[in-house]
Design an enzyme around this catalytic site. Structure first.
Site, PDB file in Angstrom:
ATOM      1  N   CYS A 208       0.824  -1.216   0.000  1.00  0.00           N
ATOM      2  CA  CYS A 208       0.000   0.000   0.000  1.00  0.00           C
ATOM      3  C   CYS A 208       0.862   1.272   0.000  1.00  0.00           C
ATOM      4  O   CYS A 208       1.438   1.605  -1.025  1.00  0.00           O
ATOM      5  CB  CYS A 208      -1.013  -0.047   1.130  1.00  0.00           C
ATOM      6  SG  CYS A 208      -2.471   0.927   0.754  1.00  0.00           S
TER       7      CYS A 208
ATOM      8  N   HIS B 275      -3.914  -5.095   0.770  1.00  0.00           N
ATOM      9  CA  HIS B 275      -3.403  -5.485   2.083  1.00  0.00           C
ATOM     10  C   HIS B 275      -3.545  -6.972   2.324  1.00  0.00           C
ATOM     11  O   HIS B 275      -4.492  -7.420   2.983  1.00  0.00           O
ATOM     12  CB  HIS B 275      -4.116  -4.707   3.190  1.00  0.00           C
ATOM     13  CG  HIS B 275      -3.751  -3.281   3.246  1.00  0.00           C
ATOM     14  ND1 HIS B 275      -2.711  -2.798   4.003  1.00  0.00           N
ATOM     15  CD2 HIS B 275      -4.264  -2.214   2.586  1.00  0.00           C
ATOM     16  CE1 HIS B 275      -2.609  -1.497   3.841  1.00  0.00           C
ATOM     17  NE2 HIS B 275      -3.530  -1.114   2.970  1.00  0.00           N
TER      18      HIS B 275
ATOM     19  N   GLU C 151      -1.889  -8.618   4.354  1.00  0.00           N
ATOM     20  CA  GLU C 151      -1.655  -8.865   5.789  1.00  0.00           C
ATOM     21  C   GLU C 151      -2.949  -8.821   6.595  1.00  0.00           C
ATOM     22  O   GLU C 151      -2.979  -9.237   7.753  1.00  0.00           O
ATOM     23  CB  GLU C 151      -0.626  -7.877   6.350  1.00  0.00           C
ATOM     24  CG  GLU C 151      -1.125  -6.484   6.674  1.00  0.00           C
ATOM     25  CD  GLU C 151      -1.292  -5.583   5.438  1.00  0.00           C
ATOM     26  OE1 GLU C 151      -1.194  -6.079   4.303  1.00  0.00           O
ATOM     27  OE2 GLU C 151      -1.546  -4.387   5.634  1.00  0.00           O
TER      28      GLU C 151
HETATM   29  N1  LIG Z   1      -2.172   6.807   2.434  1.00  0.00           N
HETATM   30  C1  LIG Z   1      -1.999   6.138   1.167  1.00  0.00           C
HETATM   31  C2  LIG Z   1      -1.706   4.667   1.384  1.00  0.00           C
HETATM   32  C3  LIG Z   1      -2.905   3.966   1.941  1.00  0.00           C
HETATM   33  C4  LIG Z   1      -2.585   2.868   2.932  1.00  0.00           C
HETATM   34  O1  LIG Z   1      -1.455   2.458   3.129  1.00  0.00           O
HETATM   35  N2  LIG Z   1      -3.654   2.442   3.582  1.00  0.00           N
HETATM   36  C5  LIG Z   1      -3.519   1.607   4.719  1.00  0.00           C
HETATM   37  C6  LIG Z   1      -4.328   2.178   5.839  1.00  0.00           C
HETATM   38  C7  LIG Z   1      -4.003   1.440   7.106  1.00  0.00           C
HETATM   39  C8  LIG Z   1      -4.842   1.915   8.236  1.00  0.00           C
HETATM   40  O2  LIG Z   1      -6.065   2.128   8.006  1.00  0.00           O
HETATM   41  O3  LIG Z   1      -4.281   2.092   9.306  1.00  0.00           O
HETATM   42  C9  LIG Z   1      -3.234   6.305   0.283  1.00  0.00           C
HETATM   43  O4  LIG Z   1      -4.264   6.778   0.798  1.00  0.00           O
HETATM   44  O5  LIG Z   1      -3.161   5.938  -0.894  1.00  0.00           O
END
Ligand SMILES: N[C@@H](CCC(=O)NCCCC(=O)O)C(=O)O
Length: 262
Positions: A112, A221, A223
């Site tokens: 991500c 994701h 994971e």
């Molecule tokens: N901020 C970036 C990447 C998005 C991302 O890594 N989302 C994971 C979110 C995890 C969480 O909710 O804690 C975008 O918006 O493209």
């Protein structure tokens, strides 16, 4: 000896004084202890000096997801809209770390935000709100849904490059993935090959073309759902196998090993 897997941290405000802490989601620790089969090592957003100091001691690297976004100055993009979360310390750490890890051939899995960092670190650029672009779907985290559903819901299908890493794992069934992002790849870095696309053409999987070993990025994701999704689990098992090979090579080559505590 289990491989040591670096996990990138974000700087996040904690507690009543909102003091900066270095943090990564428990989902990365659990997946490393699970299907990766390694020992998780949280890497603080401590700047570019971290890479040469820590990489010789690692057997793999995971670039994690985050609500924060790569600062547009790293890809000559327009400033973010007011209120868009950024993490300059993380950028200053992960972008050089990615370049150094790829140069060393260290197994790398970018997820991500990490996927977006991989593209920027290698000279690509990002679109900052893909849902505002013509013909594109909304890939962002639905604010009105409960977290478990967001994380495990299948938001869209993927078209996979035949013979590519994920396609080999998915077989003919193809896959559907979760989706929690606003940003996405605009200009693909020259050293990356796109291997998976959302129905609206958003690039969702890449491979580092000239990497000697495992070096992949995914926009979704895995994971979040490896305990119920076979392809997600297989991604981490393959990454773990590459890290275990790296670890055995490091041991036999006499590369620095952590000094045992006295
Ligand atoms: N901020 C970036 C990447 C998005 C991302 O890594 N989302 C994971 C979110 C995890 C969480 O909710 O804690 C975008 O918006 O493209």
């Amino acid at each position: 000896m289990k491989p040591l897997i670096g996990i990138s941290c974000c700087v996040k405000p904690f507690g009543i004084f909102a003091t900066p802490n270095h943090a990564a989601s428990d989902s990365y620790v659990r997946v490393v202890l699970g299907p990766v089969g390694g020992i998780p090592v949280l890497l603080p957003a401590a700047g570019e000096a971290l890479a040469p100091a820590v990489l010789p001691r690692l057997d793999g690297l995971i670039l994690t997801g985050s609500r924060s976004n790569v600062c547009p100055e790293h890809y000559q993009g327009p400033p973010h809209a007011e209120g868009t979360p950024e993490d300059h310390d993380r950028d200053a750490t992960t972008l050089p770390l990615i370049r150094a890890a790829i140069a060393a051939g260290l197994p790398l899995l970018a997820i991500c935000r990490g996927f977006q960092e991989l593209n920027v670190a290698l000279g690509g650029s990002l679109d900052q709100r893909i849902q505002d672009l013509p013909g594109r779907i909304d890939h962002s985290t639905p604010a009105d849904q409960k977290l478990p559903r967001i994380r495990t819901a299948k938001a869209h299908g993927l078209r996979l490059q035949p013979g590519s890493f994920v396609a080999e794992l998915a077989g003919d069934t193809g896959i559907a993935v979760n989706s929690l992002h606003n940003q996405g790849i605009a200009r693909l870095a020259p050293r990356l090959a796109a291997e998976g696309w959302a129905p609206d053409g958003t690039i969702e999987a890449v491979r580092v073309k000239d990497a000697p070993g495992f070096a992949y990025g995914v926009q979704w994701h895995p994971e979040y759902d490896w305990e119920r999704d076979a392809v997600s689990r297989a991604i981490f098992e393959r990454f773990g196998a590459a890290c275990a090979d790296w670890a055995s090579g490091r041991q036999s080559a006499g590369r620095p090993l952590p000094v045992a505590a006295e």
